[in-house]
Design an enzyme around this catalytic site. Structure first.
Site, PDB file in Angstrom:
ATOM      1  N   CYS A   2       0.842  -1.186   0.000  1.00  0.00           N
ATOM      2  CA  CYS A   2       0.000   0.000   0.000  1.00  0.00           C
ATOM      3  C   CYS A   2       0.882   1.242   0.000  1.00  0.00           C
ATOM      4  O   CYS A   2       1.932   1.276   0.627  1.00  0.00           O
ATOM      5  CB  CYS A   2      -0.946   0.090   1.199  1.00  0.00           C
ATOM      6  SG  CYS A   2      -2.059  -1.277   1.342  1.00  0.00           S
ATOM      7  N   ARG A  27       3.660  -0.049  -5.003  1.00  0.00           N
ATOM      8  CA  ARG A  27       3.456  -0.661  -3.687  1.00  0.00           C
ATOM      9  C   ARG A  27       2.140  -1.440  -3.595  1.00  0.00           C
ATOM     10  O   ARG A  27       1.874  -2.117  -2.592  1.00  0.00           O
ATOM     11  CB  ARG A  27       3.463   0.414  -2.597  1.00  0.00           C
ATOM     12  CG  ARG A  27       4.748   1.211  -2.543  1.00  0.00           C
ATOM     13  CD  ARG A  27       4.646   2.286  -1.485  1.00  0.00           C
ATOM     14  NE  ARG A  27       4.557   1.699  -0.163  1.00  0.00           N
ATOM     15  CZ  ARG A  27       5.582   1.382   0.588  1.00  0.00           C
ATOM     16  NH1 ARG A  27       6.809   1.588   0.143  1.00  0.00           N
ATOM     17  NH2 ARG A  27       5.430   0.856   1.780  1.00  0.00           N
ATOM     18  N   TRP A  75      -2.767  -2.629  -1.710  1.00  0.00           N
ATOM     19  CA  TRP A  75      -2.471  -4.038  -1.976  1.00  0.00           C
ATOM     20  C   TRP A  75      -3.224  -4.810  -0.885  1.00  0.00           C
ATOM     21  O   TRP A  75      -2.879  -4.739   0.295  1.00  0.00           O
ATOM     22  CB  TRP A  75      -0.976  -4.304  -1.894  1.00  0.00           C
ATOM     23  CG  TRP A  75      -0.599  -5.704  -2.299  1.00  0.00           C
ATOM     24  CD1 TRP A  75      -0.390  -6.140  -3.570  1.00  0.00           C
ATOM     25  CD2 TRP A  75      -0.388  -6.826  -1.436  1.00  0.00           C
ATOM     26  NE1 TRP A  75      -0.063  -7.484  -3.546  1.00  0.00           N
ATOM     27  CE2 TRP A  75      -0.055  -7.923  -2.254  1.00  0.00           C
ATOM     28  CE3 TRP A  75      -0.456  -7.012  -0.053  1.00  0.00           C
ATOM     29  CZ2 TRP A  75       0.221  -9.191  -1.742  1.00  0.00           C
ATOM     30  CZ3 TRP A  75      -0.182  -8.272   0.465  1.00  0.00           C
ATOM     31  CH2 TRP A  75       0.146  -9.349  -0.386  1.00  0.00           C
ATOM     32  N   ASN A 101      -1.206   1.865   5.836  1.00  0.00           N
ATOM     33  CA  ASN A 101      -0.365   0.831   5.230  1.00  0.00           C
ATOM     34  C   ASN A 101       0.128  -0.047   6.368  1.00  0.00           C
ATOM     35  O   ASN A 101       0.774   0.453   7.285  1.00  0.00           O
ATOM     36  CB  ASN A 101       0.818   1.493   4.510  1.00  0.00           C
ATOM     37  CG  ASN A 101       1.888   0.492   4.118  1.00  0.00           C
ATOM     38  OD1 ASN A 101       1.587  -0.653   3.813  1.00  0.00           O
ATOM     39  ND2 ASN A 101       3.137   0.910   4.134  1.00  0.00           N
ATOM     40  N   GLU A 494       7.120 -14.122 -12.393  1.00  0.00           N
ATOM     41  CA  GLU A 494       6.427 -12.989 -11.779  1.00  0.00           C
ATOM     42  C   GLU A 494       5.888 -11.990 -12.789  1.00  0.00           C
ATOM     43  O   GLU A 494       4.898 -11.326 -12.512  1.00  0.00           O
ATOM     44  CB  GLU A 494       7.270 -12.304 -10.700  1.00  0.00           C
ATOM     45  CG  GLU A 494       8.456 -11.528 -11.165  1.00  0.00           C
ATOM     46  CD  GLU A 494       9.222 -10.874 -10.012  1.00  0.00           C
ATOM     47  OE1 GLU A 494       8.624 -10.491  -9.014  1.00  0.00           O
ATOM     48  OE2 GLU A 494      10.462 -10.749 -10.139  1.00  0.00           O
ATOM     49  N   LYS A 609       5.758  -3.977  -4.879  1.00  0.00           N
ATOM     50  CA  LYS A 609       7.212  -3.839  -4.878  1.00  0.00           C
ATOM     51  C   LYS A 609       7.811  -4.106  -3.508  1.00  0.00           C
ATOM     52  O   LYS A 609       8.820  -4.770  -3.374  1.00  0.00           O
ATOM     53  CB  LYS A 609       7.583  -2.429  -5.350  1.00  0.00           C
ATOM     54  CG  LYS A 609       9.076  -2.147  -5.400  1.00  0.00           C
ATOM     55  CD  LYS A 609       9.723  -2.924  -6.515  1.00  0.00           C
ATOM     56  CE  LYS A 609      11.209  -2.694  -6.612  1.00  0.00           C
ATOM     57  NZ  LYS A 609      11.860  -3.727  -7.420  1.00  0.00           N
TER      58      LYS A 609
END
Ligand code: M6R
Length: 614
Positions: A2, A27, A75, A101, A494, A609
């Site tokens: 996040c 992120r 995320w 986050n 990935e 990331k």
């Protein structure tokens, strides 16, 4: 995971926040949201599932006025990615809006208590519990927002970086952190808050990194005040950042990943600058020189890392054992932290992390420090949590790595590990002076050799088109190139979502060779080193079963042309530096396959990331 960003000042907040979210999308990017307080004190909150661009589009028809605001790109941890679970979350009265986050671990207990006290929940997130708790405490105790935040965080178990705003209060926001990063940007009559400096750097290079359990009270017309959760006032040093906006942009490349792959000759030079000195025949790594006793006397080295950094750690094991004759264990941080490992006070621990924020590695470091071990960090992000929580360390100095797939950070981690090994080996006299000088000279030549490999990009692109049909890939290597096989497979899976496995080539006959048929592409690293003949035999075994072989070989190799279906030539080097070269064609191959398959290369699905949750 996040990304969070906040602004207060004299400009319109919306464009600054949206731009900030684009920078932070690496992120997490499954939903995004924004809250703004307009000049009348009214608060508008907009949230959408999907990318920041979808939020921006949605906001076009809405009131986005206001010179104070907060925004979030998510995320998902708790609750599926949808509009309701997107941040900002608001309180029962809708007076407070909060972005977060991290993870609130005791959210179920807190939620139960709040429901008993008449609170209603819209989302499935842990974050909504926090904003409701702050409001509950504020009203119950009749205290101001900062005190309510302090009291609420006192009840919270978990990790957080939060920013909270209050309707009717367009002069102030409150931010706090624990185990999730938060940077405060200090401009002229304006302030910024963000998960990293990327949304801030365009406006100011003066920042303060908040420490764990610190709260910043950011007021429009005053200098920010920093207090702890326990209300102790703190003075924090203002740091001048040296990154530029151009380092954060694509510079003409279609993707950050490709830009970062092509930056490697330069980033490797940057990483060695002032450290590898071939005129004085020396390698100067100040962190190692200052702590040479810790390494020279260490009975054992433990390397802690995750993902690509763990692969770098495996190569570090080979380097440190070969040159320094110190036993090395390489551990996944996530396993190490929970398995009651044996750690001695005379162990030297090396923690490797590009972001410096990986939650599992941070926790593993904590464990090692508590056991009395010396911990050395290899990080890229300056001022990151791991850089600050280790006794000493070396930065990789590659600039911001934005593509989710790590490329330039990996090769720089290898360079740092090589420099460390040479430095310690010379100190311990476990390598002859002649060998040391030969290795040093070769290390210095690596960036030029990487440049030479990058010139073959077009042929690797053509090759990638042949293999987009594949649903599986196998990567093989031996010795120093075994971890490269693992890293090549990770790069492919990935970003292209093709299943790929890396193996030590000789292990194939113990089971995986059953997978080989004429459909199976096998990428075999067979450079001219001590393992060459062994790898050739392993490749012959694959060939005999009709596998399709792409071989990475040293230039002027003749034998492989008759065995492999496709051959990629790279310059020769010392065995121990081979990974710095062999990984380059594998990065390019993954990149081009992913592009051909129309994948979102820089923001692959389900990933982020920096993994700041466990
Ligand atoms: O920031 P870190 O190096 O600690 O991150 C570790 C992994 O999350 C990271 O390397 C991840 O595996 C990358 N996506 C690989 O490309």
């Amino acid at each position: 995971m996040c990304g969070i960003v906040g602004y207060i000042g004299y400009r319109e907040a919306f464009p600054i926040l949206i731009k900030g979210l684009y920078h932070l999308e690496y992120r997490g990017y499954d939903s995004a949201g924004i809250a703004l307080i307009n000049s009348n004190g009214g608060m508008n909150i907009y949230k959408t599932k999907g990318r920041v661009s979808e939020l921006e589009e949605f906001c076009k028809n809405h009131d986005v006025s206001g010179t104070i605001g907060i925004a979030h790109t998510r995320w998902a941890t708790h609750g599926e990615p949808n509009n309701i679970n997107a941040h900002p979350h608001y309180s029962e009265s809708k007076n407070l809006a909060l972005i977060h986050n991290g993870i609130i671990e005791n959210y179920t207990v807190l939620k139960k208590q709040l429901i008993q006290n008449g609170y209603h929940f819209q989302s499935n997130t842990d974050t909504e519990v926090l904003v409701q708790l702050i409001e509950y405490i504020k009203e119950l105790n009749n205290v101001d927002l900062c005190t309510a935040v302090q009291l609420a965080l006192g009840q919270v178990i978990g990790a957080y970086a939060i920013v909270v705003m209050e309707k009717g209060q367009n002069d102030r926001f409150i931010a706090a952190r624990k185990s999730s990063p938060l940077v405060l940007g200090i401009g002229k009559d304006e302030f910024f808050i963000a998960s990293d400096a990327s949304p801030i750097i365009e406006y100011t290079n003066k920042v303060i990194y908040l420490e764990d359990e610190e709260i910043a009270i950011v007021h429009r017309h005053e200098s920010p005040k920093i207090v702890t959760i326990g209300n102790i006032e703190k003075t924090r040093e203002i740091i001048q950042l040296e990154i530029s906006l151009s380092q954060l942009e694509k510079g003409g490349y279609p993707h950050f990943m490709l830009k970062e792959i092509f930056e490697q000759p330069q980033t490797l030079r940057d990483c060695m600058r002032g450290r590898v000195d071939i005129t004085c025949n020396n390698v100067v790594l100040s962190g190692i020189i200052d702590n040479k006793k810790q390494f020279c006397d260490a009975k054992r080295i433990i390397i802690l890392a995750c993902g690509t950094s763990w692969h770098a750690g495996l190569i570090g094991e080979y380097l440190l054992e070969e040159f320094c004759r110190i036993p090395v264990e390489v551990e996944y941080s996530s396993e190490f932290r929970y398995r009651n490992p044996v750690i001695y006070p005379d162990d030297a621990v090396i923690a490797i992390s590009q972001s410096g924020e990986t939650a599992d590695t941070l926790a593993a470091i904590d464990l090692a420090r508590k056991a009395g071990a010396f911990v050395y960090g290899i990080c890229n992000v300056v001022g990151s949590s791991i850089a600050r929580n280790t006794h000493s360390g070396s930065y990789t100095h590659v600039g911001p790595e934005i593509g989710v797939a790590s490329t330039k950070a990996f090769t720089a981690q290898l360079i740092v590990l090589a420099m460390m090994s040479l430095c310690i080996a010379r100190e311990k006299k476990t390598v002859t002076e002649e060998r040391f000088l030969k290795l040093l000279k070769e290390l210095d030549r690596i960036p030029d050799k990487v440049e030479q490999i990058l010139r073959t990009d077009e042929s690797i692109k053509n090759l990638s088109e042949i293999f987009t049909y594949a649903h599986n890939f196998i990567y093989l290597g031996r010795g120093y190139n075994y971890p490269v096989a693992l890293e090549g497979a990770l790069k492919l899976k990935e970003i292209s979502y093709i299943h790929a496995e890396g193996y030590p080539a000789a292990e194939m006959k113990h089971g995986p060779i059953a997978l080989i048929d004429s459909e199976m592409p096998v990428v075999a690293i067979a450079t001219d080193n001590g393992m060459y003949d062994k790898v050739i035999s392993n490749i012959q075994e694959i060939k005999a079963r009709n596998g399709r072989i792409i071989a990475i070989v040293s230039e002027n190799d003749t034998a492989m042309k008759d065995i492999a279906d496709y051959v990629i030539e790279i310059p020769a080097t010392e065995d121990c530096f081979d990974p710095l070269l062999t990984i380059i064609p594998l990065q390019l191959l993954s990149y081009h396959i992913a592009v051909t398959k129309r994948r979102d290369v820089d923001r692959p699905r389900n990933l982020a990331k920096s993994v700041t949750v466990e």
